[in-house]
Design a protein around this motif. Sequence first.
Motif, mmCIF file in Angstrom:
data_model
loop_
_atom_site.group_PDB
_atom_site.id
_atom_site.type_symbol
_atom_site.label_atom_id
_atom_site.label_comp_id
_atom_site.label_asym_id
_atom_site.label_seq_id
_atom_site.Cartn_x
_atom_site.Cartn_y
_atom_site.Cartn_z
ATOM 1 N N GLY A 154 -21.779 150.665 155.324
ATOM 2 C CA GLY A 154 -21.725 149.314 155.637
ATOM 3 C C GLY A 154 -21.247 148.419 154.567
ATOM 4 N N GLN A 155 -21.824 146.987 154.432
ATOM 5 C CA GLN A 155 -21.273 146.084 153.451
ATOM 6 C C GLN A 155 -22.537 145.481 152.676
ATOM 7 O OE1 GLN A 155 -18.319 143.525 154.792
ATOM 8 N NE2 GLN A 155 -18.027 142.564 152.588
ATOM 9 N N VAL A 156 -22.577 145.327 151.601
ATOM 10 C CA VAL A 156 -23.635 144.768 150.851
ATOM 11 C C VAL A 156 -23.350 143.441 151.035
ATOM 12 C CG1 VAL A 156 -25.010 144.421 148.908
ATOM 13 C CG2 VAL A 156 -24.557 146.685 149.706
ATOM 14 N N LYS A 157 -24.130 142.424 151.284
ATOM 15 C CA LYS A 157 -23.781 140.878 151.234
ATOM 16 C C LYS A 157 -24.578 140.205 150.095
ATOM 17 C CE LYS A 157 -22.823 138.802 155.262
ATOM 18 N NZ LYS A 157 -22.624 138.229 156.421
ATOM 19 N N MET A 158 -25.690 140.640 149.722
ATOM 20 C CA MET A 158 -26.571 140.483 148.653
ATOM 21 C C MET A 158 -27.246 141.481 147.998
ATOM 22 S SD MET A 158 -29.199 137.264 148.453
ATOM 23 C CE MET A 158 -30.405 137.525 147.041
ATOM 24 N N ALA A 159 -26.969 142.114 146.960
ATOM 25 C CA ALA A 159 -27.596 143.073 146.482
ATOM 26 C C ALA A 159 -29.216 143.068 146.453
ATOM 27 C CB ALA A 159 -27.228 143.364 145.050
ATOM 28 N N LEU A 160 -29.863 143.963 146.696
ATOM 29 C CA LEU A 160 -31.443 144.136 146.816
ATOM 30 C C LEU A 160 -31.902 143.692 145.337
ATOM 31 C CD1 LEU A 160 -33.760 144.526 148.418
ATOM 32 C CD2 LEU A 160 -33.895 146.943 147.533
ATOM 33 N N GLN A 161 -32.522 142.548 145.012
ATOM 34 C CA GLN A 161 -32.875 141.936 143.914
ATOM 35 C C GLN A 161 -34.114 141.194 144.041
ATOM 36 O OE1 GLN A 161 -30.238 138.372 143.285
ATOM 37 N NE2 GLN A 161 -28.973 139.582 144.485
ATOM 38 N N GLU A 162 -34.775 140.710 142.884
ATOM 39 C CA GLU A 162 -36.000 139.900 143.027
ATOM 40 C C GLU A 162 -35.512 138.466 143.139
ATOM 41 O OE1 GLU A 162 -39.588 138.743 139.838
ATOM 42 O OE2 GLU A 162 -38.262 140.426 139.192
#
Length: 138
Positions: free
Chosen positions: A104-112
């Motif tokens: 897939g494609q990350v659109k927004m990295a997993l983050q706080e």
Amino acid sequence: MRLTPYLTIDGNAREAIQFYEETLEAKILEILTFAEMTDNPDSIPEGAKDRIAHALLQIGESELMLSDSFPGAPLSRGNHITVCITLNSIGRSKQVFEALQQGGQVKMALQETNFSPAFGEITDKFGITFLIYTDSQS
């Protein structure tokens, strides 16, 4: 794990909320504007401040999330409906995010963020966009 449809509307989310209240007997659980979603509302352009950044509706035994698109962000058929996956631990959110990332494609990295200890957006290999939302500090 809970899956919730998330609708993105082109500037008239308030109208959609009112429509769903009337037609589906939806109850508003939460509404936040783009200005309310940030610690620095002055950083939001005037045309976006009052747009809905997040709304949560209860419809029967289900929930529906929706927001306005940010002015200037492209909105087209296919990217206006996503699925929000709500999890109650950061570890599980990371696990699901990494699994969906395969091909897939990350659109927004997993983050706080200021609204979640672990939030991200990813489009899987089938073209389906998921929002990963963590609702606790675990």
